[in-house]
Write a protein that holds these residues in place. Structure first.
Motif, PDB file in Angstrom:
ATOM      1  N   THR A 440     -22.339 -29.374 -12.768  1.00 54.70           N
ATOM      2  CA  THR A 440     -21.094 -30.033 -12.388  1.00 54.70           C
ATOM      3  C   THR A 440     -20.020 -29.766 -13.437  1.00 54.70           C
ATOM      4  O   THR A 440     -20.313 -29.347 -14.567  1.00 54.70           O
ATOM      5  CB  THR A 440     -21.299 -31.545 -12.243  1.00 54.70           C
ATOM      6  N   LEU A 441     -18.784 -30.057 -13.061  1.00 47.55           N
ATOM      7  CA  LEU A 441     -17.667 -29.916 -14.001  1.00 47.55           C
ATOM      8  C   LEU A 441     -17.871 -30.843 -15.189  1.00 47.55           C
ATOM      9  O   LEU A 441     -17.627 -30.457 -16.336  1.00 47.55           O
ATOM     10  CB  LEU A 441     -16.349 -30.208 -13.282  1.00 47.55           C
ATOM     11  N   ALA A 442     -18.331 -32.065 -14.931  1.00 49.20           N
ATOM     12  CA  ALA A 442     -18.548 -33.020 -16.021  1.00 49.20           C
ATOM     13  C   ALA A 442     -19.610 -32.517 -16.988  1.00 49.20           C
ATOM     14  O   ALA A 442     -19.475 -32.665 -18.208  1.00 49.20           O
ATOM     15  CB  ALA A 442     -18.952 -34.380 -15.452  1.00 49.20           C
ATOM     16  N   GLU A 443     -20.676 -31.912 -16.483  1.00 46.41           N
ATOM     17  CA  GLU A 443     -21.721 -31.386 -17.356  1.00 46.41           C
ATOM     18  C   GLU A 443     -21.188 -30.261 -18.232  1.00 46.41           C
ATOM     19  O   GLU A 443     -21.565 -30.143 -19.405  1.00 46.41           O
ATOM     20  CB  GLU A 443     -22.898 -30.898 -16.512  1.00 46.41           C
ATOM     21  N   VAL A 464      -5.188 -30.288 -22.501  1.00 44.00           N
ATOM     22  CA  VAL A 464      -5.123 -28.827 -22.410  1.00 44.00           C
ATOM     23  C   VAL A 464      -4.479 -28.369 -21.104  1.00 44.00           C
ATOM     24  O   VAL A 464      -4.418 -27.164 -20.836  1.00 44.00           O
ATOM     25  CB  VAL A 464      -6.527 -28.189 -22.557  1.00 44.00           C
ATOM     26  N   GLY A 465      -4.028 -29.319 -20.292  1.00 43.01           N
ATOM     27  CA  GLY A 465      -3.353 -28.958 -19.040  1.00 43.01           C
ATOM     28  C   GLY A 465      -4.297 -28.550 -17.928  1.00 43.01           C
ATOM     29  O   GLY A 465      -3.909 -27.760 -17.051  1.00 43.01           O
ATOM     30  N   ALA A 466      -5.520 -29.082 -17.920  1.00 37.37           N
ATOM     31  CA  ALA A 466      -6.502 -28.709 -16.906  1.00 37.37           C
ATOM     32  C   ALA A 466      -6.592 -29.707 -15.760  1.00 37.37           C
ATOM     33  O   ALA A 466      -7.446 -29.552 -14.882  1.00 37.37           O
ATOM     34  CB  ALA A 466      -7.872 -28.542 -17.551  1.00 37.37           C
ATOM     35  N   ALA A 467      -5.726 -30.741 -15.747  1.00 32.70           N
ATOM     36  CA  ALA A 467      -5.813 -31.760 -14.694  1.00 32.70           C
ATOM     37  C   ALA A 467      -5.643 -31.166 -13.295  1.00 32.70           C
ATOM     38  O   ALA A 467      -6.398 -31.525 -12.371  1.00 32.70           O
ATOM     39  CB  ALA A 467      -4.796 -32.860 -14.954  1.00 32.70           C
ATOM     40  N   PRO A 468      -4.668 -30.263 -13.052  1.00 30.89           N
ATOM     41  CA  PRO A 468      -4.562 -29.677 -11.704  1.00 30.89           C
ATOM     42  C   PRO A 468      -5.834 -28.920 -11.299  1.00 30.89           C
ATOM     43  O   PRO A 468      -6.210 -28.935 -10.122  1.00 30.89           O
ATOM     44  CB  PRO A 468      -3.366 -28.732 -11.830  1.00 30.89           C
ATOM     45  N   LEU A 469      -6.488 -28.271 -12.254  1.00 30.46           N
ATOM     46  CA  LEU A 469      -7.719 -27.561 -11.938  1.00 30.46           C
ATOM     47  C   LEU A 469      -8.817 -28.536 -11.523  1.00 30.46           C
ATOM     48  O   LEU A 469      -9.549 -28.288 -10.558  1.00 30.46           O
ATOM     49  CB  LEU A 469      -8.172 -26.744 -13.152  1.00 30.46           C
ATOM     50  N   GLY A 475     -12.831 -32.958  -8.463  1.00 27.91           N
ATOM     51  CA  GLY A 475     -13.272 -34.011  -9.364  1.00 27.91           C
ATOM     52  C   GLY A 475     -14.359 -33.557 -10.317  1.00 27.91           C
ATOM     53  O   GLY A 475     -14.842 -32.427 -10.271  1.00 27.91           O
ATOM     54  N   TYR A 476     -14.756 -34.502 -11.175  1.00 30.75           N
ATOM     55  CA  TYR A 476     -15.693 -34.161 -12.247  1.00 30.75           C
ATOM     56  C   TYR A 476     -17.117 -33.949 -11.761  1.00 30.75           C
ATOM     57  O   TYR A 476     -17.925 -33.327 -12.457  1.00 30.75           O
ATOM     58  CB  TYR A 476     -15.656 -35.249 -13.328  1.00 30.75           C
ATOM     59  N   ASP A 477     -17.446 -34.466 -10.600  1.00 30.94           N
ATOM     60  CA  ASP A 477     -18.799 -34.291 -10.072  1.00 30.94           C
ATOM     61  C   ASP A 477     -18.929 -33.033  -9.223  1.00 30.94           C
ATOM     62  O   ASP A 477     -20.003 -32.765  -8.665  1.00 30.94           O
ATOM     63  CB  ASP A 477     -19.207 -35.506  -9.230  1.00 30.94           C
ATOM     64  N   ALA A 478     -17.864 -32.260  -9.139  1.00 30.21           N
ATOM     65  CA  ALA A 478     -17.897 -31.048  -8.310  1.00 30.21           C
ATOM     66  C   ALA A 478     -18.785 -29.998  -8.965  1.00 30.21           C
ATOM     67  O   ALA A 478     -18.708 -29.774 -10.176  1.00 30.21           O
ATOM     68  CB  ALA A 478     -16.486 -30.500  -8.129  1.00 30.21           C
TER      69      ALA A 478
END
Length: 602
Positions: A440-443, A464-469, A475-478
């Motif tokens: 996942t993205l969070a991992e 770092v400006g990664a919110a749009p990504l 989301g973080y679980d993706a």
């Protein structure tokens, strides 16, 4: 090499003592027939058949059959008991090979030797099987031999005197030959590796070989390696005669002495049953155990010893028995210590003292006698033409490369003594090609900071400006698929990952090269606003303009100063600025200097 191998093998067993002693217990059950066979045969003959009581003799033979059933049951459980030992050992070797090869490739600044990993991981599977065979056969031999010797002594001590001397003589001969056999086995393995390497190189360059008319040369080089492998194999085969001779002395001479001495034994009061019992002990217990021991240790054991040593060499594992008197590295850990040499933890003072490095002893150094001091929180940009040593310097400061002379200190601690997980918390190096793993993205984001709070993760992403990504990915679980991400998106994830643990020192080795200038400025600003020192190997003039100081590298010549000073004093820097295209195209996103930053040492 042998010390390294034995160290790894001992370490593997010591970490799994419970599984090992469970195996010992089942080996004792497995050895029940070896303990009882000769003694039962002696009773069946002396008290049964020779005493004209065949029923008693058959009863004793029935007991022997039960003993063999119990031994078979013990063999089954002993074999199953190998799994808790050999599977973790296999995992240890895979970790040793892959991490060692990747670390070595990183130190050399080259891609990982994936072919070498493939070859060695193939060896791992064979080493796993060999390890199981060695443990099983050696364990079984020791238990069986002790049982046989006790059984012989219980029948008549004179029988023990006939068996023990040739047994010890043959074992001594075998063990004495092991060292030479290990050297021959190592030569065979190295020859196989050289053949695989030259075959791989030849396969990848067949077109060039034909185009250059180098077929004869390649054929000669390949043939020489094949001949070397043949000679090494023959030399090893010749030593197997020693192994066969040792087995003959240990296993067959005792049986021969018992048979030849039978008349004398009978005249001196040894019963016929005791003689037959001794023959049973030797032929049914000692001989099979010896055969398994010699075969296991002289074949699988040698291969295992040499291969594990070779893996340790390739992985560059230090030998703990060497340099025992040398100062040991200090493992820097996290709290409870709140101060490092009088400064708060996380301050990020970087000191480079007399740093010299070359990629070969005979080559001209890339960096020579470099001295540098970066005060806590300072932002340094490193610029220079391609091949000037910028990435090499970043790797040296990060502790990835070992200098030929000099050292790098982070808050008064040599950076190469930082160990394990602490290293990731104290300094982070982000290369040009960012790595994103399956998960996942969070991992991915919390890899360097396990257990990080969601708020901290959110803060690092925004910094770092990664919110749009994150929003685009769901989301973080993706789940992440690196193939579906662009190079710039992978860099954003790596930048947020590096920012999350708030390291004392961050090194960006062209880590924003796939971002546009605005995104690059936002990312670098995220690092300058956090505590800690920042070193950026720049690929745009805007990175140099945002820095407190700029280092210009041109071979072993180095200039250090502010942008304005270097524009006045360095022709190379002016050329680089002209090549990049002069002023900062996005001055509105240039990072302001942190308040209270200490004065820089130049």
């Amino acid at each position: 090499m042998n010390r390294r191998s034995l160290q790894i093998l001992r370490s593997s067993l010591s970490r799994r003592r419970r599984a090992y002693w469970r195996l010992v217990g089942w080996s004792l059950v497995q050895a029940v027939p070896a303990f009882l066979s000769g003694w039962i045969v002696a009773r069946a003959v002396d008290r049964g058949f020779l005493a004209d009581r065949p029923a008693t003799g058959f009863l004793w033979l029935g007991v022997l059959a039960v003993a063999y059933v119990v031994g078979a049951w013990g063999t089954r459980h002993a074999t199953l008991g190998l799994a808790p030992l050999i599977e973790p050992f296999r995992d240890d070797l895979v970790t040793l090979v892959t991490t060692g090869t990747l670390h070595r490739s990183a130190r050399l600044g080259e891609p990982a030797d994936t072919a070498g990993v493939a070859r060695l991981t193939e060896h791992v599977e064979r080493a796993r099987d060999a390890y199981g065979a060695v443990v099983l056969f050696v364990q079984g031999f020791v238990v069986t031999a002790v049982g046989v010797l006790i059984g012989l002594a219980s029948l008549d001590p004179v029988l023990l005197a006939l068996v023990l001397p040739p047994l010890l003589l043959g074992l001594a001969l075998f063990i004495a030959a092991l060292r030479a056999m290990a050297a021959r086995q190592r030569a065979v393995i190295l020859a196989d590796e050289r053949i695989a390497e030259i075959a791989s190189a030849m396969t990848g360059g067949l077109r060039d070989v034909v185009a250059c008319g180098a077929e004869e040369r390649v054929r000669a080089e390949t043939g020489a390696q094949v001949d070397a492998a043949r000679r090494a194999t023959l030399a090893l085969a010749r030593l197997t005669a020693v192994r066969t001779g040792a087995l003959g002395i240990s296993a067959w001479v005792p049986l021969l002495l018992i048979l030849l001495g039978a008349p004398w034994l009978v005249r001196n009061g040894v019963t016929t049953g005791a003689i037959l019992g001794a023959v049973t002990y030797v032929s049914q217990g000692l001989q099979p155990a010896l055969q398994g021991f010699v075969q296991g240790l002289g074949s699988s054991g040698l291969w295992l010893l040499v291969t594990v040593g070779r893996m340790a060499e390739v992985a560059d594992v230090p030998d703990d028995t060497e340099n025992a008197d040398a100062p040991q590295p200090v493992a820097v850990t996290g709290p409870p210590a709140e101060q490092v040499s009088g400064r708060p933890r996380g301050s990020g003072l970087v000191e480079v003292r007399g740093l010299t490095f070359g990629y070969a002893r005979s080559a001209e150094p890339v960096i020579r006698g470099l001295d540098l001091v970066l005060r806590p929180g300072e932002h340094l940009a490193v610029v220079g033409p391609s091949g000037a040593g910028k990435s090499t310097l970043a790797a040296l400061i990060a502790g990835v490369l070992k200098p030929q002379a000099g050292q790098v200190l982070l808050d008064d601690v040599p950076v190469r003594t930082l160990s394990g997980d602490d290293l990731a918390r104290h300094r982070v190096l982000i290369p040009q090609e960012a790595y994103v793993f399956t998960g996942t993205l969070a991992e991915n984001l919390t890899y360097l900071a396990p257990g990080a709070a969601p708020a901290d993760m959110e803060s690092a992403v925004h910094a770092v400006g990664a919110a749009p990504l994150v929003e685009r990915l769901g989301g973080y679980d993706a789940p992440l698929d690196s193939r579906a991400l662009s190079a710039g998106e992978r860099q954003l994830i790596a930048l947020a990952r590096a920012l999350l643990p708030s390291p004392r020192l961050t090194l960006l080795d062209e880590a924003t090269c796939h971002l546009d200038p605005v995104a690059e400025a936002v990312a670098e600003d995220g690092f300058t606003r956090r505590p800690g020192t920042l070193i950026v190997v720049a690929h745009r003039i805007s990175s140099a303009l945002r820095a407190d100081r700029v280092m210009v590298m041109d071979g072993t010549r180095v200039r250090l100063g502010t942008h304005e000073e270097l524009m006045a004093d360095s022709a190379l820097y002016r050329d680089l600025v002209g090549h990049w295209g002069a002023p900062d195209p996005f001055p509105e996103v240039r990072a302001p200097a942190p308040v209270g930053r200490m004065a820089c040492t130049r």
